[in-house]
Design an enzyme around this catalytic site. Structure first.
Site, PDB file in Angstrom:
ATOM      1  N   TYR A 148       4.830 -36.837  49.217  1.00 52.45           N
ATOM      2  CA  TYR A 148       5.272 -37.076  50.595  1.00 52.45           C
ATOM      3  C   TYR A 148       6.491 -37.999  50.618  1.00 52.45           C
ATOM      4  O   TYR A 148       7.510 -37.703  51.253  1.00 52.45           O
ATOM      5  CB  TYR A 148       4.136 -37.683  51.412  1.00 52.45           C
ATOM      6  CG  TYR A 148       4.588 -38.303  52.708  1.00 52.45           C
ATOM      7  CD1 TYR A 148       5.085 -37.520  53.747  1.00 52.45           C
ATOM      8  CD2 TYR A 148       4.535 -39.688  52.894  1.00 52.45           C
ATOM      9  CE1 TYR A 148       5.517 -38.094  54.932  1.00 52.45           C
ATOM     10  CE2 TYR A 148       4.959 -40.268  54.075  1.00 52.45           C
ATOM     11  CZ  TYR A 148       5.452 -39.469  55.086  1.00 52.45           C
ATOM     12  OH  TYR A 148       5.893 -40.038  56.247  1.00 52.45           O
ATOM     13  N   ARG A 230      -0.986 -54.504  55.200  1.00 54.28           N
ATOM     14  CA  ARG A 230       0.056 -53.598  55.661  1.00 54.28           C
ATOM     15  C   ARG A 230       0.758 -54.184  56.887  1.00 54.28           C
ATOM     16  O   ARG A 230       0.196 -54.990  57.622  1.00 54.28           O
ATOM     17  CB  ARG A 230      -0.535 -52.222  56.029  1.00 54.28           C
ATOM     18  CG  ARG A 230      -1.145 -51.466  54.858  1.00 54.28           C
ATOM     19  CD  ARG A 230      -0.100 -51.032  53.864  1.00 54.28           C
ATOM     20  NE  ARG A 230      -0.664 -50.293  52.734  1.00 54.28           N
ATOM     21  CZ  ARG A 230      -1.048 -50.831  51.591  1.00 54.28           C
ATOM     22  NH1 ARG A 230      -0.972 -52.151  51.425  1.00 54.28           N
ATOM     23  NH2 ARG A 230      -1.514 -50.089  50.608  1.00 54.28           N
ATOM     24  N   ARG A 290      -7.883 -46.790  45.306  1.00 55.95           N
ATOM     25  CA  ARG A 290      -7.395 -45.423  45.136  1.00 55.95           C
ATOM     26  C   ARG A 290      -6.124 -45.436  44.296  1.00 55.95           C
ATOM     27  O   ARG A 290      -5.318 -46.363  44.398  1.00 55.95           O
ATOM     28  CB  ARG A 290      -7.107 -44.790  46.505  1.00 55.95           C
ATOM     29  CG  ARG A 290      -8.346 -44.569  47.343  1.00 55.95           C
ATOM     30  CD  ARG A 290      -7.999 -44.032  48.720  1.00 55.95           C
ATOM     31  NE  ARG A 290      -7.175 -44.970  49.467  1.00 55.95           N
ATOM     32  CZ  ARG A 290      -6.846 -44.814  50.743  1.00 55.95           C
ATOM     33  NH1 ARG A 290      -7.260 -43.753  51.408  1.00 55.95           N
ATOM     34  NH2 ARG A 290      -6.096 -45.712  51.361  1.00 55.95           N
ATOM     35  N   GLY A 292      -2.533 -45.257  43.120  1.00 56.48           N
ATOM     36  CA  GLY A 292      -1.265 -45.326  43.846  1.00 56.48           C
ATOM     37  C   GLY A 292      -1.244 -46.312  44.992  1.00 56.48           C
ATOM     38  O   GLY A 292      -0.177 -46.594  45.541  1.00 56.48           O
ATOM     39  N   ASP A 293      -2.407 -46.836  45.400  1.00 58.32           N
ATOM     40  CA  ASP A 293      -2.429 -47.802  46.499  1.00 58.32           C
ATOM     41  C   ASP A 293      -1.780 -49.116  46.069  1.00 58.32           C
ATOM     42  O   ASP A 293      -1.887 -49.539  44.908  1.00 58.32           O
ATOM     43  CB  ASP A 293      -3.861 -48.071  46.961  1.00 58.32           C
ATOM     44  CG  ASP A 293      -4.317 -47.093  48.027  1.00 58.32           C
ATOM     45  OD1 ASP A 293      -3.480 -46.270  48.465  1.00 58.32           O
ATOM     46  OD2 ASP A 293      -5.487 -47.148  48.426  1.00 58.32           O
TER      47      ASP A 293
END
Length: 335
Positions: A148, A230, A290, A292-293
Site C-alpha cells: 500500500y 500514533r 504484527r 511491520g508494525d
C-alpha cells in the site's frame, strides 16, 4: 470553482466534499462505490443543503474521466479514490497497483488531455517507513514497508515527474497520519465494509456491543504504556487542510505536506478516552506484535502551518465524541 472529487463518497472524501460545499465550491463526485455507500450522497445533501453532483464510474476508465472533467467544466481535482488496507495490499498487490497506480495514471492522462492541471493528492505517512528520527518531517527518507505504502509513493513520484516535464502543473501532495472521528452532525463517518482496519471504528464498535473486544497488537513497545503510539487527526481538521491546499494551486508547483497534530496517543490512551466519552467499559485483549508494525509514529506539522496556515485544532476528546455520536446514530453503519 468546480471541483472533481474522486472517491468522494468514501470516509475522507465525503468530509472534504462537505467542507468544499460549505465553502461555496461546486462538487462533482466520481466514485465506483466499491468501498463506499451511495447513502453518503444523501447525507452530504442533508448536511450542506445542496446535493453534490454524482458520476458513478471508475478512475481507470480514462474516456469516462475525460467526459466528466469536460462536461462539468472542472477546474481542479481532489484525488481520494484508491484502496488503503495495508494487510490486503500484501495479499493482492496486483489489485493495489492497478487501482492506486494505474488509476492515478489514467486520471492524470485525462486531466492532461482536458487541460485540468490542478490536483490535491491523498497520500499517506506510511511512505516514510521505519522512522530514522521523530517526528517525521517531509525530508525524512522514504522507505515504505507495505505494498500500500509503495503504491502511494509511486503515485507521488509520478506527480513529481509530470511536474518536471511540464511546470504548469500544480500539485499538492498531502501525507496523512491517522484520520479519525466524524462530522459533528453524526450523519457521515467511518463505516468500513467488513472488518475495520483502523483502531477507532473497532473501539467504537466494541463500545456499542457490535464487536466483543479490541485486540491490542503488542504491549511491549518502548512507549509510556507499551502500546503503539500514533498521530491521530480529526477528519474535519483534515478536510480543512485540503481546502487550504486547494487555494495554493493558483500557482504551479509540487508541494509535499504532512497533515497531523504533531503528537501521538497510545492505543490505551484512545481506549480510555473512548470509555470516558461513551461511559462504557471496553474489553480488550493483548496479542503479539504484527509484522511491520512500528512502535511510535507522529508528524512534524510545521510545513502545513508555514505553507497552508493550517494546524489541527480538535483534540482526542473531540475525536472520540464525534466518532461515538456517529456510532450511536448509525449502529449498523449506513445500512
Amino acid at each position: 470553482m468546480n471541483i472533481l472529487v474522486t472517491g468522494g463518497a468514501g470516509y475522507i472524501g465525503s468530509h472534504c466534499c462537505v467542507a468544499l460545499m460549505k465553502a461555496g465550491y461546486r462538487v462533482v463526485i466520481l466514485d465506483n462505490f466499491g468501498n463506499s455507500h451511495p447513502e453518503v450522497l444523501r447525507r452530504i445533501e442533508k448536511i450542506t443543503g445542496r446535493a453534490p453532483i454524482n458520476e458513478s464510474g471508475d478512475i481507470r476508465d480514462r474516456s469516462f474521466v475525460e467526459y466528466v472533467l469536460e462536461h462539468h467544466k472542472c477546474d481542479a481535482v481532489m484525488h481520494f479514490a484508491g484502496l488503503k488496507s495495508v494487510a490486503e495490499s500484501e495479499k493482492k498487490p496486483d489489485l493495489y497497483y492497478d487501482c492506486n497506480v494505474v488509476g492515478s495514471l489514467r486520471l492524470l492522462q485525462a486531466m492532461k488531455s482536458t487541460g485540468v492541471k490542478k490536483l490535491v493528492f491523498s497520500s499517506t505517512a506510511t511512505v516514510y517507513g521505519v522512522p530514522k528520527y521523530l517526528p517525521y518531517d517531509e525530508k525524512h527518507p522514504l522507505n515504505p514497508v507495505s505494498v500500500y505504502g509503495r503504491t502511494k509513493l509511486t503515485v507521488e513520484n509520478m506527480l513529481r515527474d509530470f511536474y518536471a516535464s511540464d511546470p504548469t502543473w500544480a500539485f499538492s501532495i498531502l501525507r496523512y497520519f491517522n484520520p479519525v472521528g466524524a462530522d459533528e452532525s453524526g450523519l457521515i463517518g467511518e463505516d468500513p465494509k467488513g472488518t475495520p482496519n483502523n483502531l477507532m471504528p473497532i473501539i467504537a464498535q466494541a463500545a456499542s456491543g457490535r464487536r466483543d473486544k479490541v485486540m491490542i497488537w503488542g504491549n511491549d513497545y518502548d512507549t509510556e504504556d507499551g502500546t503503539g503510539v500514533r498521530d491521530y487527526i480529526h477528519v474535519s481538521d483534515l478536510a480543512e487542510g485540503h481546502l487550504r491546499a486547494l487555494k495554493t494551486l493558483e500557482h504551479p508547483g509540487c508541494d509535499v505536506i504532512n497533515l497531523g497534530r504533531g503528537r501521538g496517543y497510545s492505543v490505551m490512551d484512545v481506549i480510555k478516552a473512548f470509555e470516558h466519552i461513551s461511559n462504557r467499559k471496553i474489553k480488550y485483549e493483548v496479542g503479539p506484535r504484527r509484522p511491520g508494525d512500528i512502535g511510535e509514529f507522529f508528524a512534524n506539522p510545521s510545513t502545513a502551518f508555514e505553507k497552508l496556515h493550517w494546524r489541527a485544532e480538535k483534540d482526542l476528546e473531540k475525536m472520540c465524541t464525534d466518532m461515538w455520536n456517529f456510532q450511536v446514530k448509525n449502529p449498523d453503519g449506513y445500512k
